[in-house]
Design a protein around this motif. Structure first.
Motif, short mmCIF file in Angstrom:
data_model
loop_
_atom_site.label_atom_id
_atom_site.label_comp_id
_atom_site.label_asym_id
_atom_site.label_seq_id
_atom_site.Cartn_x
_atom_site.Cartn_y
_atom_site.Cartn_z
N THR A 121 0.79 -1.19 -0.13
CA THR A 121 -0.07 -0.05 0.00
C THR A 121 0.85 1.31 -0.06
O THR A 121 0.15 2.22 0.03
CB THR A 121 -0.90 0.01 1.17
OG1 THR A 121 0.10 0.21 2.43
CG2 THR A 121 -1.80 -1.08 1.38
N LYS A 136 -7.34 -2.08 2.79
CA LYS A 136 -6.21 -1.90 3.20
C LYS A 136 -5.62 -0.40 2.81
O LYS A 136 -4.84 0.26 3.44
CB LYS A 136 -5.18 -3.07 2.58
CG LYS A 136 -5.08 -4.14 3.44
CD LYS A 136 -3.73 -4.98 2.80
CE LYS A 136 -3.64 -6.38 3.80
NZ LYS A 136 -4.43 -7.58 3.35
N ASP A 137 -5.66 -0.31 1.70
CA ASP A 137 -5.02 0.94 0.86
C ASP A 137 -5.72 2.31 1.77
O ASP A 137 -4.85 3.02 2.23
CB ASP A 137 -5.48 1.05 -0.23
CG ASP A 137 -4.43 1.00 -1.44
OD1 ASP A 137 -3.32 1.08 -0.93
OD2 ASP A 137 -4.60 1.08 -2.68
N TYR A 178 -8.30 -4.97 -1.22
CA TYR A 178 -7.33 -4.40 -0.99
C TYR A 178 -7.61 -2.85 -0.95
O TYR A 178 -6.64 -2.22 -0.12
CB TYR A 178 -6.49 -4.65 -2.56
CG TYR A 178 -5.30 -3.75 -2.67
CD1 TYR A 178 -4.16 -4.18 -1.81
CD2 TYR A 178 -5.22 -2.67 -3.47
CE1 TYR A 178 -3.07 -3.71 -1.93
CE2 TYR A 178 -3.92 -2.06 -3.44
CZ TYR A 178 -3.05 -2.39 -2.55
OH TYR A 178 -1.80 -1.49 -2.84
#
Lengths: 144, 366
Positions: free
Chosen positions: B39, B251-252, B248
């Motif tokens: 990230t 998470k980013d 994802y």
């Protein structure tokens, strides 16, 4: 099954509203400093008086100066008598010029004409120039 | 009538956006064991976006004139509402970008993600790191403080070590024999126009490379097998992976918010970390302050120049190190990416990191 779907729907609506609310609050939190940063700054000009040396204004002549952030002009039509006017033309905001020979103001943009008292003599301006009060204090003139 | 849905349908009928969104979000699969180190790029991108915004805000009041620059920055700090906030966010943000760029680079190194077919991604990323540092160097001069003036004098002076043409390079960088109004003019133009344009183009190319090559499988766990490449182009697919969105993106976003929290915390409670006392005094070309030091990310280079017997040797050593890192994918070209199966690389990685940290600390206290 339908009940679960309905419950899911309600949860989604609730989360959507919650997220929207948080978004609105966050937008406000970020937008306010940006707005304040970009907003015109209060320089304490409004209501402030301006002092101009009396000897700068000749009889029959004009003296341009800055008054509360806008161009203004002082005239002395007769000895000891002073007039202060806004120099912003009431038509489209251009700055008027003093024509000494004719004793009147001319707007170079669209040919508006104003008298030494600021009254409209001709051309497109819809109203007279704004006048300001002038007081004599020793060697100074106090405008505003 | 659902207007947003109508608008989306209208666009979809013409540009096929639903398919495009699906291909790049829900339908785009990443490796299952993708970790938070993946990230770092998004964090840098988010911080760069913020730098653009705060930079534009500062431009509203900043005056690029040696007589007025310091006064305009002081006015931004003390008179303009929330001016201090935008300036601190800009100053602290620039330092955080370098930190996250370094973390990004180190994680890519550790996981061997720079290897074929990602050589261009690596080179563009490394160039971006250098561009970021030039950004910082040019921005450093703009407040026209004692720190700005003398740090720039020292930094540009280093180029004088180049044989024969060194003096000319220094004069060209400064726009004259010493730092002055021409230096401010060219650094300002570089900082607000040339570098942003270059950065945007290069970030675009970097992201294009990332997307075309596909996300690399983290080289950990039993499922990992070194990949072998044929002659032609091959996108790295992960059919059994997790969707880019939401797995994802969550998470980013979490990491971006973590970085923003750090940015705000430092800006509010410890901005002096990046604004030392010399930065509060207007530039005086006739009075060099004591112990003038470059920014923390240039300390390793500063100390290297000091420990070599000649400036030229120091400069050459820096050049060799930087070229080595830039060309690493072509030097370390084996297909093995598991860190613990690459003992030589791992040793160099840790020693290199120690050297960077050690030289920086030495430079700070020397």
């Amino acid at each position: 099954m339908n009940e679960v779907s309905e419950s899911n729907k309600q949860r989604r609506t609730f989360l959507g509203i919650l997220l929207g609310g948080v978004g609105v609050v966050l937008t406000g939190v970020f937008a306010w400093p940006i707005f304040r940063f970009l907003a015109p700054r209060d320089t304490g000009g409004a209501g402030a008086q301006v002092r101009v040396k009396k000897n700068l204004i000749k009889v029959g002549g004009a003296h341009f100066f800055d008054f509360q952030g806008r161009p203004a002009v002082l005239l002395q039509p007769r000895a000891g008598s002073f007039v202060a006017l806004s120099a912003v033309c009431t038509h489209l905001g251009c700055i008027v010029k003093w024509v000494n020979d004719k004793g009147e103001f001319l707007c170079p943009c669209h040919g508006g004409r104003f008298s030494a008292e600021g009254l409209v003599l001709g051309g497109p301006p819809p109203k007279a120039l704004t006048t300001y009060s002038v007081k004599i204090e020793d060697t100074d003139l106090v405008v505003g | 009538m659902n207007i947003p849905k109508l608008a989306v349908d209208w666009l979809d009928n013409r540009l096929g956006i639903k398919d495009l969104i699906y291909q790049n979000m829900g339908g785009y699969k990443l490796p299952r064991n993708v970790n938070i180190w993946y990230t770092m790029g998004s964090v840098v991108l988010a911080l760069l976006g913020l730098q653009f915004l705060t930079g534009i805000m500062l431009l509203v009041y900043y005056v690029p004139d040696t007589e007025k620059a310091f006064t305009s920055v002081t006015a931004i700090m003390n008179e303009v509402p929330y001016g201090w906030l935008f300036r601190y966010l800009h100053v602290v943000g620039s330092n955080l970008i370098i930190i996250f760029m370094l973390l990004h680079m180190m994680s890519v190194l550790f996981m061997g993600s720079y290897k074929r077919p990602r050589e261009l991604t690596w080179i563009s990323g490394f160039t971006l790191l250098n561009l970021g540092m030039v950004f910082c160097l040019t921005g450093y001069l703009l407040p026209w403080s004692q720190l700005s003036f003398w740090a720039t004098t020292v930094a540009t002076d280093a180029a004088g070590a180049v044989p024969f043409i060194g003096e000319h390079i220094v004069a060209f960088l400064r726009g004259g024999p010493s730092v002055g109004a021409p230096t401010l003019g060219r650094f300002f133009a570089l900082h607000v126009m040339v570098l942003p344009l270059g950065l945007m183009g290069l970030v675009g190319f970097h992201l294009f490379c990332v997307r075309r090559a596909g996300i690399s499988q983290p080289p950990f766990g039993d499922s990992y097998k070194p990949r072998l490449f044929g002659e032609g182009f091959e996108h790295e697919h992960h059919p059994d992976g997790v969707p880019f969105h939401p797995n994802y993106t969550i998470k980013d976003v979490s990491m971006v918010f973590f970085a923003l929290a750090a940015l705000v915390a430092i800006s509010f409670y410890a901005p002096w970390l990046f604004i030392p006392p010399e930065a509060l005094v207007p530039a005086d070309p006739f009075n060099t302050p004591e112990h003038i030091k470059p920014e923390w990310y240039f300390l390793w280079a500063y100390q290297t120049l000091k420990i070599f017997p000649s400036k030229l040797l120091g400069l050459a050593a820096q050049g060799v190190a930087m070229t080595f890192i830039a060309l690493l994918p072509f030097i370390d070209f084996g297909s093995e990416r598991r860190p613990f199966k690459r003992p030589l690389f791992l040793t160099c990685f840790f020693l290199g990191t120690l050297l960077f940290v050690g030289l920086s600390i030495w430079g700070h206290y020397s």
